[in-house]
Motif scaffolding. Structure first.
Motif, PDB file in Angstrom:
ATOM      1  N   ASP A   1       0.805  -1.216   0.000  1.00 22.36           N
ATOM      2  CA  ASP A   1       0.000   0.000   0.000  1.00 22.36           C
ATOM      3  C   ASP A   1       0.841   1.271   0.000  1.00 22.36           C
ATOM      4  OD1 ASP A   1      -2.175  -1.639   0.039  1.00 22.36           O
ATOM      5  OD2 ASP A   1      -2.551  -1.426   2.193  1.00 22.36           O
ATOM      6  N   ASP A   2       2.109   1.154   0.367  1.00 26.44           N
ATOM      7  CA  ASP A   2       2.986   2.323   0.417  1.00 26.44           C
ATOM      8  C   ASP A   2       3.172   2.878  -0.994  1.00 26.44           C
ATOM      9  OD1 ASP A   2       4.880   4.236   0.868  1.00 26.44           O
ATOM     10  OD2 ASP A   2       6.525   2.842   1.272  1.00 26.44           O
ATOM     11  N   PRO A   3       2.779   4.112  -1.258  1.00 28.08           N
ATOM     12  CA  PRO A   3       2.907   4.666  -2.605  1.00 28.08           C
ATOM     13  C   PRO A   3       4.339   5.014  -2.988  1.00 28.08           C
ATOM     14  CG  PRO A   3       2.130   6.341  -1.090  1.00 28.08           C
ATOM     15  CD  PRO A   3       2.174   5.046  -0.314  1.00 28.08           C
ATOM     16  N   GLY A   4       5.241   4.964  -2.008  1.00 29.84           N
ATOM     17  CA  GLY A   4       6.621   5.312  -2.299  1.00 29.84           C
ATOM     18  C   GLY A   4       6.789   6.819  -2.399  1.00 29.84           C
ATOM     19  N   PRO A   5       8.015   7.277  -2.611  1.00 31.47           N
ATOM     20  CA  PRO A   5       8.259   8.719  -2.701  1.00 31.47           C
ATOM     21  C   PRO A   5       7.627   9.334  -3.949  1.00 31.47           C
ATOM     22  CG  PRO A   5      10.250   7.491  -3.236  1.00 31.47           C
ATOM     23  CD  PRO A   5       9.261   6.491  -2.725  1.00 31.47           C
ATOM     24  N   THR A   6       7.263  10.584  -3.837  1.00 32.43           N
ATOM     25  CA  THR A   6       6.694  11.338  -4.956  1.00 32.43           C
ATOM     26  C   THR A   6       7.725  12.333  -5.466  1.00 32.43           C
ATOM     27  OG1 THR A   6       4.460  11.162  -4.040  1.00 32.43           O
ATOM     28  CG2 THR A   6       4.851  12.912  -5.645  1.00 32.43           C
ATOM     29  N   PRO A   7       7.999  12.333  -6.774  1.00 31.69           N
ATOM     30  CA  PRO A   7       8.979  13.288  -7.295  1.00 31.69           C
ATOM     31  C   PRO A   7       8.463  14.715  -7.194  1.00 31.69           C
ATOM     32  CG  PRO A   7       7.863  12.161  -9.091  1.00 31.69           C
ATOM     33  CD  PRO A   7       7.431  11.473  -7.831  1.00 31.69           C
ATOM     34  N   SER A   8       9.366  15.648  -7.102  1.00 35.59           N
ATOM     35  CA  SER A   8       8.989  17.063  -7.065  1.00 35.59           C
ATOM     36  C   SER A   8      10.027  17.854  -7.848  1.00 35.59           C
ATOM     37  CB  SER A   8       8.914  17.575  -5.622  1.00 35.59           C
ATOM     38  OG  SER A   8      10.178  17.447  -4.986  1.00 35.59           O
ATOM     39  N   ILE A   9       9.602  18.985  -8.383  1.00 38.48           N
ATOM     40  CA  ILE A   9      10.493  19.836  -9.177  1.00 38.48           C
ATOM     41  C   ILE A   9      10.447  21.239  -8.602  1.00 38.48           C
ATOM     42  CG2 ILE A   9      10.965  20.777 -11.475  1.00 38.48           C
ATOM     43  CD1 ILE A   9       9.620  18.329 -12.667  1.00 38.48           C
ATOM     44  N   ALA A  10      11.616  21.774  -8.284  1.00 35.00           N
ATOM     45  CA  ALA A  10      11.693  23.119  -7.729  1.00 35.00           C
ATOM     46  C   ALA A  10      11.353  24.151  -8.807  1.00 35.00           C
ATOM     47  CB  ALA A  10      13.090  23.378  -7.169  1.00 35.00           C
ATOM     48  N   ALA A  11      10.696  25.231  -8.410  1.00 33.80           N
ATOM     49  CA  ALA A  11      10.338  26.285  -9.349  1.00 33.80           C
ATOM     50  C   ALA A  11      11.579  27.013  -9.842  1.00 33.80           C
ATOM     51  CB  ALA A  11       9.385  27.273  -8.675  1.00 33.80           C
ATOM     52  N   ALA A  12      11.528  27.489 -11.067  1.00 30.82           N
ATOM     53  CA  ALA A  12      12.651  28.241 -11.634  1.00 30.82           C
ATOM     54  C   ALA A  12      12.816  29.559 -10.880  1.00 30.82           C
ATOM     55  CB  ALA A  12      12.407  28.505 -13.112  1.00 30.82           C
TER      56      ALA A  12
ATOM     57  N   GLU B   1       9.679   3.861  -8.730  1.00 28.65           N
ATOM     58  CA  GLU B   1       9.045   2.697  -9.360  1.00 28.65           C
ATOM     59  C   GLU B   1       7.557   2.601  -9.014  1.00 28.65           C
ATOM     60  OE1 GLU B   1      10.151  -2.008  -9.953  1.00 28.65           O
ATOM     61  OE2 GLU B   1      10.659  -1.057  -8.049  1.00 28.65           O
ATOM     62  N   LYS B   2       7.209   2.768  -7.748  1.00 25.30           N
ATOM     63  CA  LYS B   2       5.809   2.685  -7.343  1.00 25.30           C
ATOM     64  C   LYS B   2       5.016   3.861  -7.887  1.00 25.30           C
ATOM     65  CE  LYS B   2       6.231  -0.121  -3.163  1.00 25.30           C
ATOM     66  NZ  LYS B   2       5.936  -0.206  -1.713  1.00 25.30           N
ATOM     67  N   PHE B   3       5.635   5.020  -7.955  1.00 26.88           N
ATOM     68  CA  PHE B   3       4.964   6.193  -8.505  1.00 26.88           C
ATOM     69  C   PHE B   3       4.674   5.970  -9.985  1.00 26.88           C
ATOM     70  CE2 PHE B   3       4.716  10.490 -10.269  1.00 26.88           C
ATOM     71  CZ  PHE B   3       3.842  11.096  -9.382  1.00 26.88           C
ATOM     72  N   VAL B   4       5.606   5.342 -10.689  1.00 30.12           N
ATOM     73  CA  VAL B   4       5.405   5.015 -12.104  1.00 30.12           C
ATOM     74  C   VAL B   4       4.205   4.085 -12.268  1.00 30.12           C
ATOM     75  CG1 VAL B   4       6.382   3.759 -14.071  1.00 30.12           C
ATOM     76  CG2 VAL B   4       7.793   5.395 -12.829  1.00 30.12           C
ATOM     77  N   ALA B   5       4.131   3.064 -11.420  1.00 24.00           N
ATOM     78  CA  ALA B   5       3.013   2.119 -11.496  1.00 24.00           C
ATOM     79  C   ALA B   5       1.687   2.827 -11.250  1.00 24.00           C
ATOM     80  CB  ALA B   5       3.206   0.995 -10.483  1.00 24.00           C
ATOM     81  N   ASP B   6       1.653   3.721 -10.271  1.00 29.95           N
ATOM     82  CA  ASP B   6       0.433   4.457  -9.956  1.00 29.95           C
ATOM     83  C   ASP B   6       0.049   5.381 -11.109  1.00 29.95           C
ATOM     84  OD1 ASP B   6      -1.638   5.350  -7.994  1.00 29.95           O
ATOM     85  OD2 ASP B   6      -0.586   7.258  -8.198  1.00 29.95           O
ATOM     86  N   THR B   7       1.036   6.041 -11.690  1.00 31.57           N
ATOM     87  CA  THR B   7       0.792   6.936 -12.825  1.00 31.57           C
ATOM     88  C   THR B   7       0.245   6.166 -14.017  1.00 31.57           C
ATOM     89  OG1 THR B   7       2.526   8.488 -12.133  1.00 31.57           O
ATOM     90  CG2 THR B   7       1.919   8.520 -14.452  1.00 31.57           C
ATOM     91  N   THR B   8       0.794   4.991 -14.249  1.00 32.15           N
ATOM     92  CA  THR B   8       0.328   4.150 -15.356  1.00 32.15           C
ATOM     93  C   THR B   8      -1.118   3.734 -15.137  1.00 32.15           C
ATOM     94  OG1 THR B   8       2.583   3.326 -15.733  1.00 32.15           O
ATOM     95  CG2 THR B   8       0.773   2.018 -16.631  1.00 32.15           C
ATOM     96  N   ASN B   9      -1.453   3.335 -13.919  1.00 33.62           N
ATOM     97  CA  ASN B   9      -2.833   2.945 -13.609  1.00 33.62           C
ATOM     98  C   ASN B   9      -3.801   4.118 -13.791  1.00 33.62           C
ATOM     99  OD1 ASN B   9      -2.183   0.283 -12.978  1.00 33.62           O
ATOM    100  ND2 ASN B   9      -1.775   0.762 -10.826  1.00 33.62           N
ATOM    101  N   LYS B  10      -3.363   5.302 -13.404  1.00 36.71           N
ATOM    102  CA  LYS B  10      -4.207   6.494 -13.569  1.00 36.71           C
ATOM    103  C   LYS B  10      -4.480   6.753 -15.048  1.00 36.71           C
ATOM    104  CE  LYS B  10      -3.022   9.144  -9.398  1.00 36.71           C
ATOM    105  NZ  LYS B  10      -2.314  10.359  -8.894  1.00 36.71           N
ATOM    106  N   ALA B  11      -3.454   6.558 -15.872  1.00 38.90           N
ATOM    107  CA  ALA B  11      -3.624   6.776 -17.309  1.00 38.90           C
ATOM    108  C   ALA B  11      -4.650   5.804 -17.879  1.00 38.90           C
ATOM    109  CB  ALA B  11      -2.287   6.628 -18.023  1.00 38.90           C
TER     110      ALA B  11
END
Length: 249
Positions: free
Chosen positions: A52-63, A205-215
């Motif tokens: 159930d752990d979604p794993g870390p979520t990537p983030s991008i700092a603002a320019a 990896e887990k975030f990728v799987a979740d993103t794929t399922n959302k798509a």
């Protein structure tokens, strides 16, 4: 033979000892069983928590510079690259193992690069991993993970990295590119050594799987799938669709 009240009965003592031994064994077995049940329960709970752990979520700092190209992670997991003033949003759903996506990049990658650099449009790269079966090493997932690794470090180099990745796309049915090659491509696009551990550890990896399922849940059935301001368009009409959206048509 007379009874001797002071003398212990050996038979009675043996019976008591045997009974005590049986009780001890029963208690010990019960304790072991309780321990096993507890251990199994803990093990199941741990596995469920890990699942159930979604794993870390990537983030991008603002320019930091006003008007510069910046990046963000959208709610559906897309990597958004563009200038703040961009009025048009292009979303590209792609798999880095997909040959049709490679052809799309070759034909329209520069169109998207120019749209971002001029501030005409921001592009949301929705990189998914439905083609893991097309390699023996889960290449789609590993490449999508690398996508977040590099975007997080510097979104301004992301489009150049994407072009390089598609240019070296491995054939379907093979091993896919090894992590060492993914790191090499990232460095060739100007990324630092810091992305290496993110790639080899499969941090997202887990975030990728979740993103794929959302798509898939949103109705995506194939790649590439392209949207301009939320409306699906034929990839061959991408340039015209961007121009029309920018003109407010």
């Amino acid at each position: 033979m007379s009874n001797n009240p002071g003398r212990k009965n050996p038979l009675l003592q043996a019976e008591r000892a045997d009974r005590n031994r049986k009780i001890f064994i029963q208690v010990a077995v019960a304790a072991v069983l309780i321990g096993l049940v507890a251990a199994i329960g803990i093990g199941i709970a741990i596995k469920k928590a890990e699942k159930d752990d979604p794993g870390p979520t990537p983030s991008i700092a603002a320019a930091q510079a006003p008007g510069a190209v910046t990046g963000a992670i959208t709610d559906n997991g897309s990597i958004r690259v563009g200038k703040p003033e961009a009025k048009v949003t292009v979303r590209v759903v792609a798999d880095l193992q997909c040959p049709a996506c490679k052809a799309f990049e070759a034909a329209y990658g520069k169109v998207l690069d120019d749209a971002v650099s001029t501030g005409t449009a921001a592009v949301e790269y929705n990189i998914i991993s439905f083609l893991d079966k097309a390699s023996t090493t889960q290449y789609s997932t590993r490449a999508a993970n690398a996508s977040y690794c590099v975007a997080q470090e510097d979104p301004t180099k992301y489009q150049a990295w994407l072009t390089a990745m598609f240019a070296q796309q491995p054939p379907e049915g093979g091993n896919g590119l090894p992590d060492e090659k993914l790191i090499e491509i990232a460095k060739s696009a100007g990324y630092s050594d810091a992305v290496a551990s993110c790639i080899t550890d499969r941090t997202y990896e887990k975030f990728v799987a979740d993103t794929t399922n959302k798509a898939f849940d949103s109705g995506i059935q194939s790649t590439p799938t392209v949207f301009v301001d939320g409306k699906q368009v034929n990839p061959s009409a991408l340039e015209q669709a961007i121009a029309a959206a920018a003109a407010g048509q």
